[in-house]
Structures are given as C-alpha cells and as structure tokens.
Design a protein around this motif. Structure first.
Motif: not given
Length: 826
Positions: A101-114, A388-402
C-alpha cells in the motif's frame, strides 16, 4: 495516473493478519525418522537433478550441468526462503507499495534512486562470461517454484497469506540492479562530521571517529557545512529494511528531533556500527592437521531467517559449498574442492555527498563549471495494491541521484557512490572467484571485485595461504572523502585505483594471516597519496586473534572454533588497569566505588553470559563512562554525537601520561585527577543503576540477564505474544561484546544484540568432510520447518556441525531427498 512527491505515508492495513494468527504452524523438533523422498517436476530443467538435505538443513544440489545446478539452486532458495527473497527483491526494486500500500511509496521512491541504471552489457561482463547465463538459470528456478506454488497453493508460505499477496516472478536483471542491500561506507559519517564543523570545531569529531592512519582533514573550499537535518532521509530509506508496523508513523510529519531520536535507536555500542567480521588462514606448518586451514565468521544483522544460507552446488566442472545470500546465485564464503575463501569488510571509502547551487527560478538546474546544467529527470511509475498507479520524478546530476532539495538556501544534494558503477552488485562478484583453482586465478578475479569492500583470505590444497583485498576505490586527487564537497566541478574522481594497487600477501613467513576490519595497511603503504579510507574500527578483535595465533604452538580446528567463540575483552583490561591505579586517597568515602573496583579487578576479563563482572563492566562502559566522557570532551556539543565515543580515541586520552586533551585540565596533575574522577563517578553511577536493575546481590548479576540475542522475523511487530513465539527465535542470553572476537553489538537502550556472527565456518583444506560450520537460527525460512530454529541453541553454546562435502558423507547424513524432474511432455 497521478503524480505525487510522496510527502505522506499512510498506515499499513493488515487485516488478513488474523488469518495467520488463527492458523499458526506448530514447530516440531527434528527426529531421526527415515529419509523422506519427494519428486517434483520443474519447469525449465533439462535433466534430472537432486537436492539432498542433510540433518542440519544444508541442501546439497547435484545436477548434470551447470545450467541445471543453478536452476536448482534458485528453485531450492525459493523452497526454503521464498518470503525472505521476495521481500528483498521488492524492497530493492522499489515495489513494496504494490503489495503493502501507499504507506511504502516514499521508501519505494528512495530505493529506485539507487538502482543500477547503466549499460547491462558492461554490467554482466564485469562478473565474468558465465554470470548472465547462470543468473538467468537461477531466476528461472525461483520462477519455477512460484509456478509450482500456483499449482499447490496450500504450500504457499504463511507470510504471503497473512499479508494477502503473491510472490513475484523474477528477471535476471533484478539480481544485479539492486545495490542498496550492500554494506555502505561513510556517507553518514561525512554528514556527522559536517555537523561538528557547522558547530565550529571540526577537530572535535575525533570524539566520534578517530582518523587512521595519522590524518587531519579540513573543510573543503566553498562548502557550507551546515546541512539540512533530513539531508540523508532518502538514503536511509533506500538502505533500510522493510519496517512492518500495525500503524506506521507518518515519517514526513516527524520533527527533526523526532527523526534524530528514531535513527539514534538504531545505533549500537561502538563506532563499528553494522559491519564487522573475522577471518584467518593457517599454513600447513602452523596447522595441527598438516594442512592449510581457513576460518571466517562474518558479522551482520540478526534476523529470522538468517541473512546467509549454506548451499552445496555440484555439477560437472563445479563443486562448491559454503554460504551466500539466498537471493544470489553461487556462494561467497566456503570452498570449491581446490581452494577455500572467506571475507571481512575493509574500510575503503566508496561514497561522497555533493552539494550544488541550484537556480532559484529553475531548481532542476545546478551550477557546474560556471554554467547552469539541467538535471536528468526520470519519471517512475509505482503500482499500488489498490490497482491504482502513481508517478514521481527522480532527478540525477552527473554525480548521482539527488536525495534532497533545499529551496530556501537554493541547494541540492546528490550521492556519488562506487556501488552504482558496473560490476558492483554486492557480493555477486563471487560467481567469478568461487571458480578459481589457484592463487593466481583467485587474485585475478579479486582485481575486479567491486562491493562491498573486502579482505579476502585464501587457502589451497597445496598448502598456500594468502590475503587479497578488493573493492572499487575512487581516486580523489584534491580531497580525502571525509566531508561533503561542492558539486561545481572542483572535486571530481579521477577514475579508480587499479586492484593491484591494493596491498596483498602470499605465504607470509609467520605462517598465518588474519583480518578483523582493523587498519591493516602496511607501514610503507602510500596512503597519503591513495587515500583509500581513514575510518577503521577498533583493533581489539584483531589483536586478540593475533595474540592467539602467534603462540608457539600449532593451531587445530578446535583452536579455531574456540577462537571464533572467544569472549576475552582487551579494552576491559586497559580500563580496569586505570581503575586499579587510582590512588587510595581518591577513594575515601567511596565504598561503592571500592566494591565495584574489587569486582572488576578480580575478573578474568572473560565476558561470559553468567558473569557479574561482565555485566558491571559493559553497563559502566556503555551507559555511564562513554556518555560522561563524551560530555566532558564536547560539553554543550555532546548532542552532536549520537553514538558512544570512538573507543580508540577514548582509550588513548584516558591512558595519556602527560599529553591529556585540554578538556581534562590545565596541568598534568589536574588532568589525572579529572580523569580519575570521571572513572570513579561513572563507575559508581553504573553500580547504583545495576543494583536497581538486577538487585543488590552483586554475585547474582549476570551479563546474559542484560544482553540478549533475538532473531526477529521481519513482521514480528505485527504479531501478538503467541505469534512472536512462533516466528521469533529467542531471546537467548548472550556473552561477548562489540570488541570480543565473538562479536556482539547491542542496542544501547535495551541491550538487545542486533548484529554478530550468525554464520561461522572452519575449513580443513583438503580433508573437506572434516570442516565445521554453523548458521543460526537455522537454514529454513519456514517457521513450521524444524530447521527454522534448530541451530539457535547449538550456536549459542559455540557448537558446530560437519560441513559435509563428499557424496558418501552427504548421503549418510541425508534426511530429505527432493528429486527434480523436467516437466514431462504429454
């Protein structure tokens, strides 16, 4: 489809938990019944294979080809550890919210950064030509077991029923794209050091972490060290385990203070944090067997089931046995019939935090080499358990995930880490070195080892022993990696240090080699130029190992097993020496101090679970002396260090004869008096607190009444006492400490041990069936299986079981045979 920044978390709804509690499995003890046999048709298998499970739960997998043996390994990993590896995959890929469920969206987003997002051809090539094929076979085996469960839903592990979801199907890329499960290096330490610099005195950070070899860091030019309180929030979420709770606290609503307190609860009683391990190799001339010997006991977080899993893989051209992580093919610690190998962590620094100026009206632009550069944006889609589905934008610099935007100060923060480079999937590189047949081949494989950074020890049937460290090592031409740096182009990695630039050893004259995470760079190593790392754990474990192995006697397997279970405290010896040297005049009217010193001075420094003195010493050190020393050294800045002070630094300052730190006083006499008063007052405070906690009868105090080992199941927080009894193993009284060879790091607030050596192995090189192993609490991940907890009590007693290798010995100890057959064509 909606887009969100995931600034809220909702409580996990786990109504199906009642199903579990109404149908809890009964745990039965193992019996001596005859060997059970089962036949299973397995999708993808080319020829018949066999899994022989011995009486300790170790699967010995025999197949007629490598393709089939790795497929069978995946099938067996799912058979024994499906919930564990499915949760590992979902956490690593950022797919928790799909089932929880949605309670884990923030952890999911963080995991995809790496996640690894580079060239997959380079990725596979980094591990050797066979890596992609064997991984594909491994995940085909996992998927075959998932398909098997679809046909036999009554065998679905109970966790899936309780949490109301189904196990996922795997792709080979899943295994190597996940990077956030490895042991991270010093990113958190960089931020903690910056806090001290922000408070005005960078040098005081030595109280938290002493730098070694001799080194003095400085603030990078252009860096504002006053970082946002939650700058590492996303990094922490990405690398943490899955937090199950009946009512998860919305993290976004936590104050900075509350978040700091939450993270502080994860801290343990030394700067070693969540890493450690011991290993050693003995040459035939030093060995009582006349053969080489290898011993290894890696220290990791405790859980039920355990992190590691012992497996034997036998096929034409391959015959390896040992431990690995159950979600990965192959093994990383063990032997292959020609060589034995074991690992510990080496403190190579692979991480840096970059700080950018961002454009006020366009925060996705950062300044680099005098120009505004647009961050790379990647839109990720997250499925929810509601459909349902949700979207979020991830950002990266030349060095790695923001990982953080600070729009008030117009700053952004990104992580550059070696473990996002090709070939850096944690522990996966063992698929290459586990095939080596001699030191040349082994060292060649280790030259390309990426993560985690390791000391590998080696021993072979010809009597050779060696040490080969490995790990991708960034070259930092103009800084040391100890603090965050501006991301404007002035602080760039200049490639990576060639693996042959790390030190190594082959057949040392002393006849043995050991490592225990200590600073082990040779005295002539050019560390000032190469700057591979300056943060190393205290060397007490290594020193004790060296003291034992240096004795003028030959070392037996039993000696190595005793040494792995050794609980002598060398730091206790040093601190008690200071206590007993306090002048009698300083102890006038200090009857409790005298009694406490008497207890400690009569102690043999063995931290046995039934020792009253060990209880007093550890309580004094962690609850009283350490905090009071930190307050003395830091004053009002003491709150900046949430761990106990660095032990190496503290002992050096307390033992000083004429070079005390200025906080101790203006003269040597004044400093000695203040040191002695610190020792006395902190000891009396500990003694008084223990009287309240364990009673006035000091002879009845027990260290094991304080320190307990608990192998907790991931969703233990969801269970009532009856459920916990089924899924958790323990608590068990525990001896040792963070600085004994038998390592035990505990939570400061309740003394629950949270990491240590759940897996141990001692290999008799060449006489393979004489090797010994242990894996607590058991091999299985099924609470209804006898092998879920059958090894916990023997482990606590320091016992081992035979790590059988020959087919004859395996069959003699067999308790279960699973015959795997290709799916018949009808």
């Amino acid at each position: 489809m909606r887009k969100t920044t995931f600034t809220t978390r909702l409580p996990l709804q786990c109504t199906t938990l009642l199903l579990l509690l109404c149908h809890l499995p009964t745990v039965h003890a193992a019996t001596d019944k005859a060997v059970s046999k089962t036949q299973i048709e397995v999708k993808g298998l080319k020829q018949a294979a066999e899994i022989v499970v011995d009486q300790w739960g170790v699967p010995h997998i025999y197949a007629k080809s490598e393709d089939d043996v790795f497929l069978a390994q995946g099938f067996n990993a799912a058979r024994d550890r499906l919930f564990q590896i499915d949760l590992w995959r979902r956490r690593g890929l950022g797919q928790l919210s799909e089932v929880f469920g949605q309670a884990y969206l923030e952890q999911d987003r963080a995991a995809r950064l790496f996640l690894y997002r580079g060239d997959m051809k380079k990725e596979w090539a980094a591990y050797g030509k066979q890596s992609q094929r064997l991984t594909q076979q491994f995940v085909t085996g996992i998927n075959a077991y998932v398909h098997y469960l679809n046909q036999h839903p009554e065998q679905l592990p109970p966790e899936f029923k309780a949490l109301n979801y189904r196990p996922a199907l795997w792709q080979a890329e899943d295994v190597v794209k996940i990077r956030s499960h490895g042991l991270t290096r010093n990113l958190t330490s960089e931020v903690n050091r910056a806090k001290m610099a922000c408070a005005g005195d960078l040098a005081l950070d030595e109280v938290r972490q002493r730098l070694s070899p001799t080194w003095q860091t400085k603030l990078p030019e252009g860096l504002d060290p006053c970082l946002p309180d939650e700058v590492l929030r996303q990094f922490t979420l990405a690398t943490q385990n899955v937090p199950f709770s009946a009512a998860i606290t919305p993290i976004a609503k936590l104050s900075a203070e509350a978040e700091e307190n939450r993270l502080a609860k994860l801290e343990i009683n030394d700067s070693d944090k969540m890493e450690g391990s011991n290993n050693w190799v003995i040459s035939p001339g030093k060995s009582a067997t006349g053969r080489a010997m290898m011993a290894n006991d890696p220290h990791r977080a405790y859980s039920a089931p355990s992190l590691r899993y012992i497996t034997h893989l036998s096929a034409p051209g391959l015959d390896v046995i040992g431990a690995g992580e159950p979600a990965l093919p192959g093994i990383s610690i063990g032997h292959n019939g020609s060589i034995a190998f074991g690992l510990t962590i080496m403190s190579i620094d692979q991480e840096d935090l970059y700080v950018y100026d961002i454009q006020p009206d366009k925060p996705q632009n950062y300044r680099y080499q005098g120009k505004w550069v647009e961050m790379q944006k990647r839109t990720e889609v997250f499925k929810l358990n509601s459909g349902a589905t949700m979207e979020s934008d991830l950002f990266f610099t030349r060095h790695g995930p923001v990982i953080y935007f600070d729009t008030k100060k117009n700053k952004a923060y990104a992580v550059r880490t070696g473990w996002l480079e090709p070939g850096m999937a944690p522990y996966f590189g063992s698929v290459d070195y586990m095939r080596a047949k001699n030191f040349t081949e082994f060292k060649k494989a280790m030259l390309h080892w990426g993560a985690p950074t390791e000391n590998q020890v080696y021993a072979d049937t010809k009597g050779n022993i060696g040490w080969v460290p490995g790990g991708l090592t960034p070259i930092r031409p103009n800084w040391d990696g100890l603090l965050p740096v501006p991301g404007d182009g002035r602080y760039e990695w200049a490639g990576f240090l060639s693996g042959d630039k790390l030190p190594s050893s082959y057949n040392p004259e002393k006849g043995w080699f050991a490592s225990a995470n200590e600073l082990n760079l040779p005295e002539d190593y050019p560390y000032r130029e190469r700057k591979i790392g300056f943060e190393w754990p205290h060397n007490a474990r290594y020193q004790r190992i060296a003291d034992v192995l240096s004795q003028d006697k030959k070392v037996s397997l039993e000696d190595s097993m005793r040494l792995q279970n050794d609980i002598l405290s060398l730091p206790a010896e040093r601190l008690i020496r200071l206590l007993t040297a306090i002048p009698e005049a300083s102890l006038l009217n200090q009857e409790q101090a005298k009694r406490a010193i008497q207890i400690l001075s009569a102690w043999d420094r063995q931290e046995n679970a039934d020792s009253a003195a060990a209880a007093l010493y550890q309580y004094w050190y962690s609850q009283s002396l350490g905090p009071q020393y930190k307050d003395l050294m830091l004053g009002q800045k003491s709150y900046l260090v949430t761990t106990l002070p660095d032990l190496t630094s503290m002992l050096k300052n307390l033992e000083a004869q004429d070079a005390f730190p200025p906080q101790f006083g203006d003269s040597v006499d004044q400093a000695k008096h203040r040191r002695d008063q610190l020792l006395i007052t902190s000891l009396v405070s500990a003694y008084q607190q223990l009287e309240k906690r364990l009673g006035a009868q000091t002879q009845q105090w027990r260290w094991g009444d304080l320190q307990k080992t608990l192998f907790a199941h991931p969703f233990s927080p969801l269970l009532d006492s009856k459920g916990k009894a089924q899924y958790d193993v323990g608590p068990l009284p525990r001896g040792g400490s963070a600085n004994s060879v038998n390592q035990s790091s505990y939570r400061l607030q309740d003394f629950v041990q949270i990491n240590g050596p759940s897996f141990r192995v001692v290999v008799d090189v060449g006489n393979w069936d004489n090797s010994k192993a242990m894996n607590a609490p058991g091999q299985s991940g099924d609470p209804a299986n006898p092998h879920y907890r059958d090894l916990a009590t023997p482990w606590a007693k320091g016992e081992y079981f035979p790590l059988l290798y020959s087919r004859k010995a395996v069959e003699a100890a067999a308790k279960q045979i699973i015959e795997l057959r290709p799916i018949s064509r009808k």
